[in-house]
Write a protein that holds these residues in place. Sequence first.
Motif, PDB file in Angstrom:
ATOM      1  N   GLY A  46      23.498  -2.105 -12.426  1.00 28.27           N
ATOM      2  CA  GLY A  46      22.032  -1.841 -13.653  1.00 28.27           C
ATOM      3  C   GLY A  46      21.773  -0.203 -13.322  1.00 28.27           C
ATOM      4  N   HIS A  47      20.598   0.193 -13.669  1.00 30.96           N
ATOM      5  CA  HIS A  47      20.423   1.519 -13.404  1.00 30.96           C
ATOM      6  C   HIS A  47      20.394   1.914 -12.033  1.00 30.96           C
ATOM      7  N   PRO A  48      20.979   2.963 -11.452  1.00 31.18           N
ATOM      8  CA  PRO A  48      21.143   3.391  -9.857  1.00 31.18           C
ATOM      9  C   PRO A  48      19.786   3.616  -9.203  1.00 31.18           C
ATOM     10  N   CYS A  49      18.993   4.018 -10.014  1.00 31.16           N
ATOM     11  CA  CYS A  49      17.555   4.575  -9.252  1.00 31.16           C
ATOM     12  C   CYS A  49      16.679   3.733  -9.166  1.00 31.16           C
ATOM     13  N   PHE A  50      16.591   2.802 -10.352  1.00 28.82           N
ATOM     14  CA  PHE A  50      15.230   1.661 -10.378  1.00 28.82           C
ATOM     15  C   PHE A  50      15.656   0.624  -9.432  1.00 28.82           C
ATOM     16  N   VAL A  51      14.554   0.130  -8.713  1.00 24.01           N
ATOM     17  CA  VAL A  51      15.035  -0.962  -7.951  1.00 24.01           C
ATOM     18  C   VAL A  51      14.630  -2.407  -8.701  1.00 24.01           C
ATOM     19  N   ALA A  52      13.662  -2.487  -9.397  1.00 28.01           N
ATOM     20  CA  ALA A  52      13.521  -3.697 -10.439  1.00 28.01           C
ATOM     21  C   ALA A  52      14.032  -3.486 -11.675  1.00 28.01           C
TER      22      ALA A  52
ATOM     23  N   ASP B  56       0.890  -1.313  -0.048  1.00 27.31           N
ATOM     24  CA  ASP B  56      -0.004  -0.057   0.018  1.00 27.31           C
ATOM     25  C   ASP B  56       0.908   1.262   0.186  1.00 27.31           C
ATOM     26  N   SER B  57       1.741   1.301   0.792  1.00 26.19           N
ATOM     27  CA  SER B  57       2.716   2.312   0.868  1.00 26.19           C
ATOM     28  C   SER B  57       3.317   2.702  -0.578  1.00 26.19           C
ATOM     29  N   LEU B  58       3.685   1.575  -1.362  1.00 32.70           N
ATOM     30  CA  LEU B  58       4.173   1.862  -2.651  1.00 32.70           C
ATOM     31  C   LEU B  58       3.161   2.058  -3.774  1.00 32.70           C
ATOM     32  N   HIS B  59       2.139   2.015  -3.321  1.00 33.42           N
ATOM     33  CA  HIS B  59       0.706   2.288  -4.456  1.00 33.42           C
ATOM     34  C   HIS B  59       0.975   1.160  -5.512  1.00 33.42           C
ATOM     35  N   LEU B  60       1.196  -0.216  -5.019  1.00 33.37           N
ATOM     36  CA  LEU B  60       1.427  -1.218  -5.876  1.00 33.37           C
ATOM     37  C   LEU B  60      -0.009  -1.881  -6.056  1.00 33.37           C
ATOM     38  N   SER B  61      -0.752  -1.611  -7.416  1.00 32.91           N
ATOM     39  CA  SER B  61      -1.997  -2.034  -7.394  1.00 32.91           C
ATOM     40  C   SER B  61      -1.987  -3.595  -7.583  1.00 32.91           C
ATOM     41  N   ASP B  62      -3.349  -4.302  -7.525  1.00 32.06           N
ATOM     42  CA  ASP B  62      -3.502  -5.691  -7.492  1.00 32.06           C
ATOM     43  C   ASP B  62      -2.905  -6.098  -9.054  1.00 32.06           C
ATOM     44  N   GLU B  63      -3.248  -5.317 -10.067  1.00 32.39           N
ATOM     45  CA  GLU B  63      -2.620  -5.693 -11.415  1.00 32.39           C
ATOM     46  C   GLU B  63      -1.260  -5.650 -11.591  1.00 32.39           C
ATOM     47  N   ILE B  64      -0.447  -4.780 -10.966  1.00 27.58           N
ATOM     48  CA  ILE B  64       0.788  -4.501 -11.341  1.00 27.58           C
ATOM     49  C   ILE B  64       1.532  -5.473 -10.571  1.00 27.58           C
ATOM     50  N   LEU B  65       1.200  -5.604  -9.219  1.00 27.08           N
ATOM     51  CA  LEU B  65       2.124  -6.343  -8.154  1.00 27.08           C
ATOM     52  C   LEU B  65       2.572  -7.583  -8.845  1.00 27.08           C
ATOM     53  N   PRO B  66       1.825  -8.546  -9.167  1.00 27.86           N
ATOM     54  CA  PRO B  66       2.467  -9.920  -9.612  1.00 27.86           C
ATOM     55  C   PRO B  66       3.571  -9.827 -10.888  1.00 27.86           C
ATOM     56  N   VAL B  67       3.403  -8.858 -11.813  1.00 25.63           N
ATOM     57  CA  VAL B  67       4.390  -8.528 -12.587  1.00 25.63           C
ATOM     58  C   VAL B  67       5.470  -7.951 -12.018  1.00 25.63           C
ATOM     59  N   TYR B  68       5.415  -6.994 -10.987  1.00 26.91           N
ATOM     60  CA  TYR B  68       6.477  -6.377 -10.377  1.00 26.91           C
ATOM     61  C   TYR B  68       7.305  -7.394  -9.486  1.00 26.91           C
ATOM     62  N   LEU B  69       6.682  -8.136  -8.919  1.00 26.80           N
ATOM     63  CA  LEU B  69       7.221  -9.273  -8.177  1.00 26.80           C
ATOM     64  C   LEU B  69       8.168 -10.104  -9.297  1.00 26.80           C
ATOM     65  N   GLU B  70       7.465 -10.433 -10.457  1.00 26.45           N
ATOM     66  CA  GLU B  70       8.480 -11.076 -11.389  1.00 26.45           C
ATOM     67  C   GLU B  70       9.542 -10.375 -11.896  1.00 26.45           C
ATOM     68  N   GLU B  71       9.484  -9.328 -11.865  1.00 30.38           N
ATOM     69  CA  GLU B  71      10.784  -8.276 -12.190  1.00 30.38           C
ATOM     70  C   GLU B  71      11.902  -8.326 -11.169  1.00 30.38           C
ATOM     71  N   ILE B  72      11.343  -8.300  -9.981  1.00 32.10           N
ATOM     72  CA  ILE B  72      12.047  -8.281  -8.664  1.00 32.10           C
ATOM     73  C   ILE B  72      12.822  -9.772  -8.786  1.00 32.10           C
ATOM     74  N   SER B  73      12.044 -10.736  -8.971  1.00 37.01           N
ATOM     75  CA  SER B  73      12.578 -11.962  -8.967  1.00 37.01           C
ATOM     76  C   SER B  73      13.519 -12.324 -10.101  1.00 37.01           C
ATOM     77  N   SER B  74      13.439 -11.889 -11.109  1.00 39.35           N
ATOM     78  CA  SER B  74      14.478 -11.762 -12.163  1.00 39.35           C
ATOM     79  C   SER B  74      15.681 -10.995 -11.950  1.00 39.35           C
ATOM     80  N   THR B  75      15.520  -9.918 -11.138  1.00 40.74           N
ATOM     81  CA  THR B  75      16.729  -9.009 -10.848  1.00 40.74           C
ATOM     82  C   THR B  75      17.367  -9.800  -9.763  1.00 40.74           C
ATOM     83  N   LEU B  76      16.749 -10.395  -8.808  1.00 46.18           N
ATOM     84  CA  LEU B  76      17.405 -11.041  -7.788  1.00 46.18           C
ATOM     85  C   LEU B  76      18.491 -12.311  -8.518  1.00 46.18           C
ATOM     86  N   SER B  77      17.778 -13.027  -9.337  1.00 48.16           N
ATOM     87  CA  SER B  77      18.457 -13.963  -9.922  1.00 48.16           C
ATOM     88  C   SER B  77      19.818 -13.569 -10.684  1.00 48.16           C
TER      89      SER B  77
END
Length: 590
Positions: free
Chosen positions: A150-156, A98-119
């Motif tokens: 990678g990009h210094p600002c973007f987390v994913a 909620d703090s990050l304003h992640l909608s239910d639609e965006i959240l799973p795709v964003y989590l996938e991007e985070i998982s890929s970044t971690l990998s």
Amino acid sequence: MSLADAVAHLSPERWARANRLLVRKALAEFAHERLITPEALDDGRYAVRSDDGGTTYRFSAVRRALDHWQIDADSITRHRGAIELPLAALDFFMELKDSLHLSDEILPVYLEEISSTLSGTCYKLAKPKVTSAELARQGFQAIETGMTEGHPCFVANNGRLGFGIHEYLSYAPETASPVRLVWLAAHRSRAAFTAGAGIEYESFLREELGEATLTRFRTVLTDQGLAPSDYLLIPVHPWQWWNKLSVTFAAEVARRHLVCLGEGDDEYLAQQSIRTFFNTSDPHKHYVKTALSVLNMGFMRGLSAAYMEATPAINDWLDRLIENDPVLKSTGLSIVRERAAVGYRHLEYEQATDRYSPYRKMLAALWRESPVPSLQEGESLATMACLLHVDHTGASFAGALIDRSGLTPTEWLRRYLRAYYTPLLHSFYAYDLVFMPHGENVILVLKDGVVQRAVYKDIAEEIAVMDPDAVLPPEVRRIRVEVPEEKKLLSLFTDVFDCFFRFLAAHLAAEGILEEDAFWRTVAEVTREYQAANPQLAGRFRQYDMFAPEFALSCLNRLQLRDNRQMVDLADPSGALQLVGTLKNPIAGL
């Protein structure tokens, strides 16, 4: 490679480290963008609480200029009540959804991007450890493929959604895997080739491919009863052929509007931008930039066939502008021109979509000059992203260059600023011309660790002229954009100060190489030096004040968190900005 070997980098230890590093970056950048507000604790540490208040992250941090949070990754702990929990990035985003304003639609795709970044981070952690001092003495491509952040600002920032693990290992820049491009013949009824002044299609392709390869490709066509003169050749990313064109463009292949000719002979390395390739077989030849329908950092990384048509003309226009401007010429600035482009129009998809659709960006390519032929004796190349690279010991690449140069840190910085930053100032004040000058879009020419000059790249898709009255040739007019007066200077304050200098200053200060005040004082001195040398622009300097007390905070992660598939409306880039409060200008009053 066995199935297990493909994921050998995903060990528990490396996964834990990757999660710690990403949570550190998330806390720092989300605090900077005021999505979260760390609260100061009595022990000098800070705390961030989850949306429900049940989980707390505690950490040590130094707060620097531009509201930069320099967080000690090893200090971060996660608590739920009296229980300390391991750091887990996916949990972090769920807890602060909620703090990050992640909608239910965006959240799973964003989590996938985070998982890929971690990998990807795990893969980089598994590579042999190279110190910044060692990397600083290596060649252009070793530096390019040695970057870890990678990009210094973007987390994913390393989502690359669409790559399977075997494709990641083949095409991600950090894997440094040699790539041969796939070549297609595209029927001239649906394809167009455009080129800069002095370039002719046949001779250009002969120089790039060689006569033997061209003959082989022609034979593929004649063996099918097709006339080579009816076709244009297009280089294609192997992923794009296997995953998109061979299926999504099946009708074009079946009707022989597209004919697969096979792989070229030259080997390339993927650059930091993923879809651009450097020719390692012959470094004097052109880069090749390809369409790649992979989702990464807020955009599908395609290439527009329509945009390609004007690309060479825009590059020629900018090259002439630089050549004829004594101030830009004196800084040593150059561009690597996008000399030729080819695009294919799928007529049915065009009828079904608007001009910004990813379906219109699946098949195009451009050729960009290599900077290698321009080198003088003793000079070498490095992507500017390297200045923000920090090795496993905490030592920065910038610090290694300063050490190698023998100059004082202030003098080294001054020379870098004159090469990189002064041309940006002059382009803005003299022409209302702005670039996208982040680390991946600038190449530095070095000699003994000292920046000699800067080379800007990625021109046609990234530059803009903000003067509504600028007289531009017809084929160049698409680079004119409407930007409100109060937002114009953000092209320098956001893109240069907040998204690059903020990190460079923090690294140098943390290492004890150069105090923050000295860093920003040097930026102020170079700014005033430029202004004093160009009194004819005094009115513009007053109108757009680089020394204003503050400027708007423009938030990149907020853009991605809001819509990670189409981060910015390309028709109105300034309208998409997420502005949240202001930042104190670190050179104000200096």
